[in-house]
Design an enzyme around this catalytic site. Structure first.
Site, PDB file in Angstrom:
ATOM      1  N   LYS A  81       0.743  -1.309  -0.168  1.00 26.91           N
ATOM      2  CA  LYS A  81       0.031   0.147   0.093  1.00 26.91           C
ATOM      3  C   LYS A  81       0.757   1.165   0.072  1.00 26.91           C
ATOM      4  CE  LYS A  81      -4.030   2.174   2.517  1.00 26.91           C
ATOM      5  NZ  LYS A  81      -4.840   1.925   3.696  1.00 26.91           N
ATOM      6  N   SER A 161      -9.842   2.449   2.457  1.00 22.59           N
ATOM      7  CA  SER A 161      -8.810   3.082   1.795  1.00 22.59           C
ATOM      8  C   SER A 161      -7.981   2.067   1.003  1.00 22.59           C
ATOM      9  CB  SER A 161      -7.939   4.070   2.466  1.00 22.59           C
ATOM     10  OG  SER A 161      -7.296   3.323   3.404  1.00 22.59           O
ATOM     11  N   SER A 185     -10.416   0.250   6.851  1.00 30.60           N
ATOM     12  CA  SER A 185      -9.629   0.429   5.312  1.00 30.60           C
ATOM     13  C   SER A 185      -9.162  -0.903   5.100  1.00 30.60           C
ATOM     14  CB  SER A 185      -8.737   1.449   5.484  1.00 30.60           C
ATOM     15  OG  SER A 185      -9.272   2.613   5.456  1.00 30.60           O
TER      16      SER A 185
END
Lengths: 491, 483
Positions: A81, A161, A185
């Site tokens: 990420k 997210s 997320s």
């Protein structure tokens, strides 16, 4: 020798075996993923691909595999990420304000993965500064969910997210990925993309080197295609880090060993307050199905009460923006990232931050600044902290009568890109089942358990006691087996 | 101190906020070095520079220094304290917030006894002491348009020590600063160097009619010497009295002291219109101290100025004033003890250190560390006085040569033949000569003008170059003049 397309279908556990048996090389495995990433560029799951690095790391893995020095994740290609700082590789938090920023350091979690032999494929897309539940706030464009509704060609969001990580894993362009979870997320995008994601207990993974959103809530965890792979990844990521004062000095158990544990006598809680008015019937059905599966496995359902649940979302949307408003003050155009000059230091700040931050980030900075302001602090921030303590106490009391809690992960399946974009509150409601877990610092896992009427994956969430990830893995493994979730995107 | 205004007397009320840079190898929350004088930005970690994903980790050594200082201030040590973020934008504050302690400081209430002229002391309450990070430095004079930032100091540990508003004059404020500096230097928790900025102070000043409640205060910033603290307060108090007596009101504001002009002036409102949005730093857990560890720190404290002063008064029979002068600087006290130890008359040692040595150092612009006369050499000089090798009078000359040459007293006495004449034959001869040459004066003396005795002593001393033992001179002269 397998064809590259099937190499990308392997689970981490299967690839581990194949690599050890020298059925294929780490380089071949990496190359297969890099080729798949090229084919699926339209998903926009990666902000940056790092093919040269991936091949070099894979070749090094092959040497270690050949010399018997393989680590636990030797040769396993992963997405990272883009909130994790990666040394000399652009790290943006999906924000213009960090475009071009190449950290001179590596986050502890990603370093742990490299130390275990993992291979970096690239940096996955996310909501800007991890603020969002759709991945639509990324400055580098939204991510497409590899899944589509049956008979509907509209592009869907992967959730957020960690939307890039979930989409990449679902689309077979990463075997697993790192993610972070501040209010859901990891779990919500995992549910939206039909993959597994765990947010471990706060303090289980080091936050050092992860771009901070809300420090008291942020926690790193893995996303992978099944429970076992998730357990394998978490073991490598977790651990105490003296550089993070909030990381906890507890040994990391062998999570994989918890898989297959009997659930006989285990009590699982069903929180009354999570049966929201207007909860979609298919979500309710899935939840009931989950209860039946666990009962079949010998576990006993217990109705529990988490009375302060209704205050969780408002409390979360005070605490998280408050911390974010302070954490994001460092992006000021002075030392790194975007600088838009002005005639004074105030103008430099204003120009740089106005140009560098997107609308959602600006909104949260404003909310956070407001709730911390003199005269408002007690009414908002302090009250939210009190609510937070009550929520944590709710869970403590609930765990007097149960060992684990079962809930849906999200109130709906993935929605279309563009939907809910004009209504921040509707968007925030995505987190209704997940934020309580962050507020209480507990571990939570999402496991795909079925499909919606229009063919989209739905997830069930298990919430555990602090540092009892093992029970989460054991129970989710049973759910996974019972659900027999075999659907794939694009199938 | 009372200010006599046109309309009557006014009392000054002062509270001081001292910022003391903690002596430590590394910064408060990063491993970067704290050494003064390095190249700009040479001692900056990614934590100090506020890079993404960097986290603070508390430096235990700085915590111990704060606890030591708290114990030195006779203060409550809080077993649980909390670090907060103080949010504001400034280029020399890289994270956009300063980590400080707001609601729960590490040290609570205590007191500091200040030494006033005449040997009196006054007890001043301490409100709190907390730990916080220092900011970097903005350098505005290197480029016409640009400001340069040096982050070497960013993140260095500071102790903010807040007094209660119990100081009543510029002199007391000066005494408070001197005592605070002495204390932290004794403790080794701050070097006390005001010129380098490792000890700084802000003063809260208000005036009121004696006996009335507190007036509106102004905060004076940018004060970097004890002399300036006193000047700034004096100016500010008189300014406030003038405003009030002219029918005006005092606005609560922050004012800067302009040391060149000796005045205070208001800061632009922009410079202090902050809402700092304090909240507990989520990157740090509450700081929890172990009671037994605190007691261990307490047990290992060095002797502090007040205890040393009491001991000097008790053991060396010094006046409280002399004792307070000697203990004001740890090095001075240590010097004195070397000179005084084992001496029959330690007060003599105190006089020599305070009057002769400090006088000489003052003239030379030196401090005790660079004194041309070492403690051992001064002790040697006093030995010569005590064993009658030289008189006190000659000793002053010898001391002058010691300051000039750095040689020890015995060498100077030998080289210059300054040994005291105790041989009564030689003294007698000198007296006989003076008596013979001054028959008229002798007659006057004998006819009753006893006051001339001193004149005769002077003549004898003069003829012996001051080396004659004064006691012998007195004795023999008295006999000879008696006839």
């Amino acid at each position: 020798m397998s064809a590259p397309t099937t190499l990308t279908d392997l689970t981490i556990a299967a690839a581990r075996k194949g690599l050890a048996a020298r059925d294929f090389t780490a380089r071949e495995l990496a190359a297969a993923h890099l080729a798949a990433m090229e084919r699926h560029k339209d998903l926009n799951a990666y902000i940056v691909a790092t093919p040269d690095q991936a091949l070099a790391m894979a070749e090094a893995s092959d040497v270690r595999l050949a010399t018997g020095k393989a680590g636990a994740l030797e040769g396993i290609p992963l997405g990272i990420k883009d909130l994790f700082c990666t040394k000399d590789v652009q790290t943006t938090a999906a924000s213009r304000i960090l475009e071009g920023f190449r950290p001179p350091y590596e986050s502890t979690v990603s370093q742990n993965l490299w130390d275990a032999g993992a291979v970096m494929l690239g940096k996955t897309n996310l909501d800007e500064f991890a603020m969002g539940s759709s991945n639509m706030t990324s400055a580098f464009g939204g991510v497409k969910n590899p899944w589509k509704r049956r008979g509907d060609d509209r592009d869907l969001v992967p959730g957020g997210s960690s939307g890039g990580s979930a989409a990449a894993v679902a689309a077979r362009i990463a075997m697993g990925a790192t993610a972070t979870d501040t209010g859901g997320s990891i779990r919500q995008p995992a549910a939206f993309c039909g993959v597994v994601g765990i947010k471990p207990t706060y303090g289980r993974c080091s936050r050092w080197g992860i771009v901070a959103f809300a420090s008291s809530l942020d926690q790193a965890g893995p996303i992978a295609r099944d429970v076992r792979d998730t357990a394998i990844l978490l073991r490598a990521m977790a651990g105490h880090d003296p550089k993070d004062s909030t990381s906890v000095p507890r040994p990391v158990p062998d999570y994989e060993a918890a898989l297959g544990r009997s659930l006989k006598g285990l009590r699982f809680g069903i929180p009354r307050e999570y049966r929201l008015d207007g909860l979609s019937p298919e979500i309710q059905r899935l939840w009931d199905q989950g209860i039946a599966w666990l009962r079949d496995a010998g576990a006993e359902p217990v109705e529990i009460s988490l009375p302060h649940t209704k205050y969780a979302l408002p409390a979360y949307y005070i605490v998280a923006p408050a911390e974010a408003s302070s954490n994001l003050a460092r992006y000021d155009g002075v030392r790194f990232g975007l600088r838009v000059p002005g005639n004074s230091i105030e103008e430099l700040y204003e120009h740089s931050r106005a140009a560098g931050f997107g609308a959602e980030v600006r909104r949260r900075i404003l909310i956070g600044t407001y709730v911390l302001s003199a005269g408002y602090y007690d009414a908002y921030y302090l009250k939210a902290q009190k609510v937070r303590a009550l929520i944590a106490r709710d869970f403590e009391q609930a765990y007097q009568s149960c060992d684990v809690i079962l809930t849906p992960t999200a109130p709906s399946a993935a929605f279309a890109m563009g939907e809910k974009m004009d209504d921040p509150v509707a968007m925030y409601l995505n987190d209704v089942f997940t934020v309580t877990v962050n507020l209480a610092g507990l571990p939570g896992i999402s496991v795909p358990a079925g499909l919606s009427q229009d063919g989209l994956p739905l997830g069930l969430q298990l919430i555990g006691r602090a540092f009892d990830e093992e029970t989460l893995f054991a129970v989710s493994h049973v759910l996974e087996g019972a659900a027999g979730f075999a659907a794939r995107p694009g199938a | 101190m009372i200010i006599d205004g046109k309309t009557g007397p006014w009392e000054i009320v002062i509270g001081l906020e001292v910022h003391a840079q903690v002596i430590s190898k590394a910064k408060l929350f990063s491993g970067a070095s704290t050494e003064f004088g390095a190249e700009p930005n040479a001692q900056v970690s990614f934590v100090d520079a506020g890079f993404p994903g960097m986290l603070p980790v508390i430096n235990r050594a700085c915590v111990e220094q704060a606890v030591k200082t708290g114990l030195g201030l006779n203060a409550t040590i809080n077993e649980v304290s909390v670090f907060d973020r103080k949010n504001y934008f400034y280029p020399d504050l890289p994270a956009g917030y300063q980590i400080s302690q707001y609601k729960q400081p590490i040290v609570g209430e205590g007191h500091l006894d200040i030494d006033l002229p005449g040997g009196e002391t006054r007890r001043i309450g301490i409100e709190r002491l907390h730990l916080e990070q220092d900011a970097g430095k903005s350098i505005h004079d290197q480029h016409p348009q640009k400001t340069y930032i040096d982050l070497n100091r960013a993140g260095v540990a500071l102790m903010e020590i807040v007094s209660k508003p119990e100081l009543r004059s510029p002199e007391e404020a000066g005494a408070y600063m001197r005592k605070m500096r002495a204390l932290v230097r004794y403790l080794g928790t701050c070097d006390g160097n005001m010129e380098e900025g490792s000890l700084r102070c802000d003063a809260n000043v208000s005036v009121r009619r004696p006996g009335e409640g507190l007036g509106t205060r102004c905060e004076l910033k940018n004060i970097n010497s004890i002399r300036f603290v006193m000047q700034a307060i004096e100016y500010e108090a008189r300014r406030q009295v003038d405003v009030l007596e002219d029918g005006g009101t005092i606005r609560q504001e922050t004012r800067l002291f302009d040391s060149a002009k000796g005045v205070t002036r208001p800061m632009r409102s922009k410079e202090h219109a902050h809402d700092y949005r304090y909240f507990p730093d989520p990157d740090l857990l509450p700081l929890v101290l172990d009671r037994s560890w605190i007691e261990e720190v307490r047990a290992n404290l060095p002797e502090l100025p007040d205890a040393k002063k009491a001991r000097f008064v008790a053991d060396y029979k010094l006046t409280p004033y002399d004792a307070s002068v000697l203990v004001a600087e740890k090095e001075n006290a240590e010097f004195f003890e070397v000179v005084a130890t084992g001496r029959k008359d330690p007060k003599l040692a105190a006089n020599w250190v305070i009057v002769e040595l400090f006088g000489a150092l003052n003239r030379l612009g030196r401090d005790i560390a660079t004194s041309p006369v070492s403690a051992a050499h001064l002790a040697g000089l006093l030995d010569l006085i005590e064993n009658d090798t030289i008189s006190g009078r000659i000793a002053k000359d010898v001391f002058g040569f010691m300051v000039e040459t750095g040689k020890d007293a015995a060498t100077i006495v030998a080289e210059r033949g300054l040994r005291q004449v105790t041989d009564s034959g030689a003294i007698e001869a000198a007296i006989d000569k003076v008596v013979a040459e001054n028959a008229a004066k002798v007659a006057e003396y004998r006819s009753g003008k006893q006051a001339l005795f001193g004149w005769f002593v002077g003549q004898v001393m003069k003829s012996t170059g001051g080396k004659a033992n004064p006691a012998s001179v007195n004795e023999i002269l008295r006999k000879k003049l008696a006839g």
